[in-house]
Motif scaffolding. Structure first.
Motif, mmCIF file in Angstrom:
data_model
loop_
_atom_site.group_PDB
_atom_site.id
_atom_site.type_symbol
_atom_site.label_atom_id
_atom_site.label_comp_id
_atom_site.label_asym_id
_atom_site.label_seq_id
_atom_site.Cartn_x
_atom_site.Cartn_y
_atom_site.Cartn_z
ATOM 1 N N LEU A 1 0.812 -1.219 0.000
ATOM 2 C CA LEU A 1 0.000 0.000 0.000
ATOM 3 C C LEU A 1 0.848 1.273 0.000
ATOM 4 C CD1 LEU A 1 -2.726 -1.075 2.573
ATOM 5 C CD2 LEU A 1 -2.754 -1.262 0.091
ATOM 6 N N ARG A 2 2.147 1.130 0.249
ATOM 7 C CA ARG A 2 3.012 2.315 0.260
ATOM 8 C C ARG A 2 4.008 2.219 -0.905
ATOM 9 N NH1 ARG A 2 8.353 3.764 0.642
ATOM 10 N NH2 ARG A 2 8.710 2.045 2.082
ATOM 11 N N ASP A 3 4.959 1.308 -0.845
ATOM 12 C CA ASP A 3 5.929 1.173 -1.933
ATOM 13 C C ASP A 3 5.255 0.647 -3.209
ATOM 14 O OD1 ASP A 3 8.468 2.061 -1.852
ATOM 15 O OD2 ASP A 3 9.417 0.133 -1.416
ATOM 16 N N GLY A 4 4.326 -0.314 -3.025
ATOM 17 C CA GLY A 4 3.618 -0.876 -4.184
ATOM 18 C C GLY A 4 2.803 0.183 -4.898
ATOM 19 N N ILE B 1 14.911 -6.646 6.342
ATOM 20 C CA ILE B 1 15.458 -6.470 4.994
ATOM 21 C C ILE B 1 14.351 -5.935 4.078
ATOM 22 C CG2 ILE B 1 15.006 -8.940 4.477
ATOM 23 C CD1 ILE B 1 17.879 -6.912 2.896
ATOM 24 N N HIS B 2 14.706 -4.945 3.268
ATOM 25 C CA HIS B 2 13.769 -4.346 2.318
ATOM 26 C C HIS B 2 14.491 -4.303 0.981
ATOM 27 C CE1 HIS B 2 10.671 -1.144 1.212
ATOM 28 N NE2 HIS B 2 11.588 -0.954 0.275
ATOM 29 N N ALA B 3 14.137 -5.220 0.082
ATOM 30 C CA ALA B 3 14.892 -5.358 -1.159
ATOM 31 C C ALA B 3 14.054 -4.951 -2.366
ATOM 32 C CB ALA B 3 15.353 -6.810 -1.319
ATOM 33 N N HIS B 4 14.712 -4.281 -3.286
ATOM 34 C CA HIS B 4 14.091 -3.978 -4.587
ATOM 35 C C HIS B 4 14.683 -4.902 -5.638
ATOM 36 C CE1 HIS B 4 11.535 -0.330 -4.051
ATOM 37 N NE2 HIS B 4 12.136 -0.368 -2.868
ATOM 38 N N ASN B 5 13.955 -4.986 -6.765
ATOM 39 C CA ASN B 5 14.211 -6.088 -7.692
ATOM 40 C C ASN B 5 14.968 -5.701 -8.953
ATOM 41 O OD1 ASN B 5 13.903 -8.851 -8.083
ATOM 42 N ND2 ASN B 5 12.158 -8.532 -9.460
ATOM 43 N N GLY C 1 10.079 -3.305 -9.314
ATOM 44 C CA GLY C 1 9.284 -3.866 -8.232
ATOM 45 C C GLY C 1 10.070 -4.124 -6.958
ATOM 46 N N ASN C 2 9.341 -4.607 -5.950
ATOM 47 C CA ASN C 2 9.904 -4.935 -4.632
ATOM 48 C C ASN C 2 10.023 -6.455 -4.512
ATOM 49 O OD1 ASN C 2 8.919 -2.174 -4.297
ATOM 50 N ND2 ASN C 2 9.202 -2.512 -2.102
ATOM 51 N N ALA C 3 10.601 -6.898 -3.415
ATOM 52 C CA ALA C 3 10.658 -8.339 -3.127
ATOM 53 C C ALA C 3 9.231 -8.882 -3.118
ATOM 54 C CB ALA C 3 11.328 -8.569 -1.785
HETATM 55 ZN ZN LIG Z 1 11.312 0.613 -1.173
#
Ligand SMILES: [Zn+2]
Length: 531
Positions: free
Chosen positions: A13-16, A204-208, A240-242
């Motif tokens: 709802l935030r990064d997405g 952990i907060h990973a981007h793709n 995108g994100n993880a």
């Molecule tokens: Zn992020």
């Protein structure tokens, strides 16, 4: 041996919401939050209160979720006291269980982007965390560009994380903000961090951006991190994100993780994963990725031939996990067996008791296949499937007949001399031998038809008075002038129950009409309306 707990933090709802073309309404956000809650996610990041109206409204209300609902925002601005920072004030005022601050942890960014000193950056982290802890919230710190920051200046990156922990932050989250880190680097750096900060406080907060977001998340867990952030379907800006939809079953079903860790998602909840993934796609009006790991339509589809016959004998021969563990289905292109068990499972889910050898099952399966071949999507339209099943099993009364409908679209000048387009629908229905005629104007042809259809249904009117359409989605299938239109309509009633119906036709009004009719009839069936 007691298993350690891993926490899942969803940031759809935030990064997405940063994804190109994604624009969540307040209702979308609430629906997704409920879905994540039902899935067993520990933390739901709702958005950025104060930054836009939707998020401010979302954080102004009670949401009744089990998950820790988290507000996101920036640590206090440099050179400004916490008492005079409107962004921070909005965060502290928001109704949330937790607050997640984002702050710089790369000295280069502090200098160039923030134009402040390393000391002031650390003071901003300390002050913000302290204020939020005092307000009684659980506090998290997202350390932006942590991995790049650590490579450039490990002492400073660690000092940022440590400052938050020392002030009482429950978690520090190491962010690979530009998505450029690789799994072996993540594993090594997280391994260094957990020597200073206990792993059960590290996320952990990973981007793709190198397609490693899932691998990087797992590498961080191997090195000691105990919170994983990600989004449904890997939604997120750029690449995108993880993807939590890939991470969750990996943690639940793969030995190394399953034996060592517990997560908040139960086996029963895991079985709803494919449905949750597809529901989000439907909300975004996107075709689900057929090749998505675990949940894609092709994830367990094996072509006919020796593979398929071996799978029939012993599924484990070719499948890395059991498809039903994640709510997916095995697809064998040579046999009806899979479809049959799917249909049986669906009937069981909606509470229709049918003997598994009942010949009507084969008939229902044939009808579903025929209709899906021309574009109906029953997986997305649970109510239409239920009606179809009930009809084949001979259980749906014919409450009323629509003898005729007529929809008119007119463009003309109004009294003020403005160009307007108006739609008028007239519907003739027969209820209990009585003929009723209703007309309604709408802002478009489908809206007019819907209003006219629900205006007067005689003795059934009281059953549908609480019915409301909450979403209307159109998809053009197979393109070109021969295109077929699929309409999905989501409805809701006074009890809050929601259902989705489908219509397919080369004519969009006709497709809409089918979906509207299914919605009304479904409501009548559900309400136990007399025939
Ligand atoms: Zn992020």
């Amino acid at each position: 041996m007691a298993r350690e707990r891993l926490y899942l933090f969803d940031t759809t709802l935030r990064d997405g919401a940063q994804t190109n073309g994604v624009d969540f309404t307040l209702n979308d956000k609430l629906a997704i939050a409920r879905m994540l809650d039902d899935l067993g996610i520990d933390y739901i990041e709702g958005g950025y209160p104060g930054a836009n109206l939707t998020d401010t409204q979302l954080f102004a209300q009670e949401r009744g979720l089990k998950a820790t609902f988290t507000a996101f925002g920036m640590a206090r601005r440099p050179g400004r006291p916490t008492s005079n920072d409107p962004g921070l004030a909005a965060l502290l005022e928001a109704k949330s269980d937790a607050i997640c601050f984002v702050a710089k942890s790369w000295d280069y960014h502090v200098r160039v982007a923030l134009e402040t000193s390393p000391e002031e950056n650390l003071a901003s982290i300390r002050d913000s965390v302290r204020a939020a802890v005092r307000s009684g919230r659980e506090v998290l710190l997202d350390c932006e560009h942590f991995f790049d920051g650590y490579k450039a200046n490990p002492q400073f990156a660690l000092a940022c994380a440590k400052a938050a922990v020392d002030e009482g932050a429950r978690w520090v989250v190491l962010c690979d903000t530009n998505g450029g880190a690789l799994p072996h680097e993540v594993e090594k750096i997280v391994g260094e961090v957990v020597k200073v900060i206990p792993g059960d406080r590290v996320g952990i907060h990973a981007h793709n951006d190198t397609e490693q977001a899932v691998a990087n998340s797992l590498a961080a867990v191997r090195a000691g991190a105990r919170q994983i952030q990600g989004t449904l379907n890997g939604l997120g800006e750029r690449c995108g994100n993880a993807n939590l939809v890939s991470i969750i079953p990996t943690l639940k079903l793969k030995g190394e993780f399953a034996e060592r860790f517990d997560i908040g998602v139960s086996e029963a909840q895991l079985k709803t994963l494919a449905h949750a993934s597809h529901t989000l796609d439907e909300m975004l009006n996107r075709a689900p990725n057929r090749h998505a790991p675990y949940v894609g339509e092709s994830a367990f589809a094996t072509k006919a031939g020796i593979h398929a016959s071996a799978i029939m004998k012993e599924p484990a021969t070719y499948e890395h996990v059991a498809p039903d563990a994640v709510g997916n289905r095995r697809k064998l292109l040579v046999s009806d067996q899979a479809g049959r068990s799917n249909v049986l499972a669906e009937l069981d889910r909606i509470g229709l008791k049918v003997d598994k050898d009942d010949p009507r099952i084969v008939r229902l399966l044939d009808v579903v296949k025929e209709r899906e071949a021309v574009g109906y999507a029953y997986e997305a339209a649970d109510a239409s499937f239920e009606l179809l099943a009930r009809r084949v099993l001979g259980e749906v009364p014919s409450y009323f007949d629509v003898e005729k409908f007529d929809v008119n679209v007119e463009q003309r000048d109004n009294a003020l001399g403005e160009r307007v387009t108006v739609s008028l629908a007239v519907v003739k229905v027969k209820v209990d031998g009585e003929r009723l005629i209703s007309a309604a104007e709408g802002n478009g042809p489908v809206n007019a038809l819907d209003l006219a259809l629900r205006k007067d249904l005689g003795k059934y009117q009281s059953y549908i008075s609480g019915l409301e359409l909450t979403d209307y989605r159109v998809r053009i299938l197979n393109g070109g002038t021969e295109a077929v239109t699929r309409v999905l309509i989501e409805s809701q009633d006074e009890t809050g129950e929601r259902w989705t119906t489908v219509g397919v036709s080369s004519n969009i009004i006709d497709a809409s009409f089918q979906a509207l009719m299914d919605s009304i009839v479904y409501k009548l069936v559900r309400s136990g309306a007399p025939a």
